[in-house]
Design a protein around this motif. Structure first.
Motif, PDB file in Angstrom:
ATOM      1  N   ARG A 208      -9.688  -2.232 -12.424  1.00  0.00           N
ATOM      2  CA  ARG A 208     -10.965  -2.168 -13.141  1.00  0.00           C
ATOM      3  C   ARG A 208     -10.778  -1.783 -14.611  1.00  0.00           C
ATOM      4  N   ILE A 209     -10.020  -0.712 -14.859  1.00  0.00           N
ATOM      5  CA  ILE A 209      -9.805  -0.218 -16.229  1.00  0.00           C
ATOM      6  C   ILE A 209      -8.296  -0.117 -16.441  1.00  0.00           C
ATOM      7  N   ASP A 210      -7.702  -1.177 -16.920  1.00  0.00           N
ATOM      8  CA  ASP A 210      -6.238  -1.251 -17.015  1.00  0.00           C
ATOM      9  C   ASP A 210      -5.739  -0.537 -18.271  1.00  0.00           C
ATOM     10  N   TYR A 211      -5.829   0.793 -18.240  1.00  0.00           N
ATOM     11  CA  TYR A 211      -5.428   1.586 -19.407  1.00  0.00           C
ATOM     12  C   TYR A 211      -3.923   1.576 -19.637  1.00  0.00           C
TER      13      TYR A 211
ATOM     14  N   ASP B 157     -10.219   3.841  -8.564  1.00  0.00           N
ATOM     15  CA  ASP B 157      -9.907   2.513  -8.044  1.00  0.00           C
ATOM     16  C   ASP B 157      -8.695   1.929  -8.777  1.00  0.00           C
ATOM     17  N   THR B 158      -8.664   2.093 -10.095  1.00  0.00           N
ATOM     18  CA  THR B 158      -7.542   1.610 -10.901  1.00  0.00           C
ATOM     19  C   THR B 158      -6.246   2.307 -10.498  1.00  0.00           C
ATOM     20  N   ASN B 159      -6.298   3.633 -10.344  1.00  0.00           N
ATOM     21  CA  ASN B 159      -5.105   4.389  -9.975  1.00  0.00           C
ATOM     22  C   ASN B 159      -4.616   4.028  -8.575  1.00  0.00           C
ATOM     23  N   ALA B 160      -5.549   3.742  -7.662  1.00  0.00           N
ATOM     24  CA  ALA B 160      -5.165   3.300  -6.314  1.00  0.00           C
ATOM     25  C   ALA B 160      -4.453   1.947  -6.399  1.00  0.00           C
TER      26      ALA B 160
END
Length: 199
Positions: A185-188, A39-42
């Protein structure tokens, strides 16, 4: 369906042991780490921030049943090759490569979750000046950490000294806690920016 590694060992999918009685929170809505990262990568891709994808694992299908012409059922398959890391792509002109893992352990992260071929791949990426890291989720604590691959390599190679895991306290000290948000969601990439793109 039976899926096997190149050495013939049977693959077992991770068992979802989520507690259905557990109170649902904003940061834990039953999504797995993989779903959250996809979801984050999208999100990154749709906004032109980065191009990072989960690598598909190539399979060799060896047995298929055809109960009906329109419905084939795969009965047995093998991984064609040992996988490297879960995700790779490009961000701000740099190669990104990372592995994502979860554990129910509260005090440490077991090194058995990683394989030698993954460690060798991460070392090769680091040698080429790529950005390489791992994302670790402590599921029972609902905490996610970014840890540079160089730290994982060091712990993995020191297993012969008797340590079979990375203590959570050391992950917290060496790594970076990633706060879970709504979007992404996970903003790495916030951590990547902090480590590699500060002027």
């Amino acid at each position: 369906m039976a899926i096997r590694y190149p050495n013939g060992k049977k693959y077992s999918a991770p068992v979802n042991r989520s507690n259905t009685n557990k109170k649902e929170t904003f940061s834990n809505r039953g999504m797995t780490l993989e779903e959250d990262l996809n979801d984050t990568n999208a999100y990154y891709l749709s906004r032109g921030i980065a191009v990072i994808h989960k690598k598909p694992t190539p399979l060799q299908i060896v047995q298929v049943d055809y109960p009906k012409r329109s419905a084939a059922v795969i009965k047995e398959a093998y991984f064609k090759q040992a996988s490297t890391t879960d995700y790779n792509g490009v961000y701000r002109g740099r190669h990104i490569d990372f592995e994502a893992k979860e554990t129910r352990n509260k005090t440490s992260f077991p090194l058995q979750n990683f394989h030698l071929h993954q460690i060798e791949h991460m070392k090769q990426v680091l040698d080429q000046q790529g950005i390489c890291f791992i994302i670790l989720r402590f599921t029972l604590l609902d905490e996610i950490y970014y840890l540079n691959a160089s730290h994982l390599v060091e712990y993995y190679e020191n297993q012969k000294d008797g340590r079979k895991s990375i203590p959570k306290a050391e992950i917290a000290q060496l790594g970076y806690l990633i706060k879970q948000e709504y979007h992404p969601r996970i903003d790495y990439l916030k951590v990547v920016d902090q480590l590699f793109f500060q002027n």
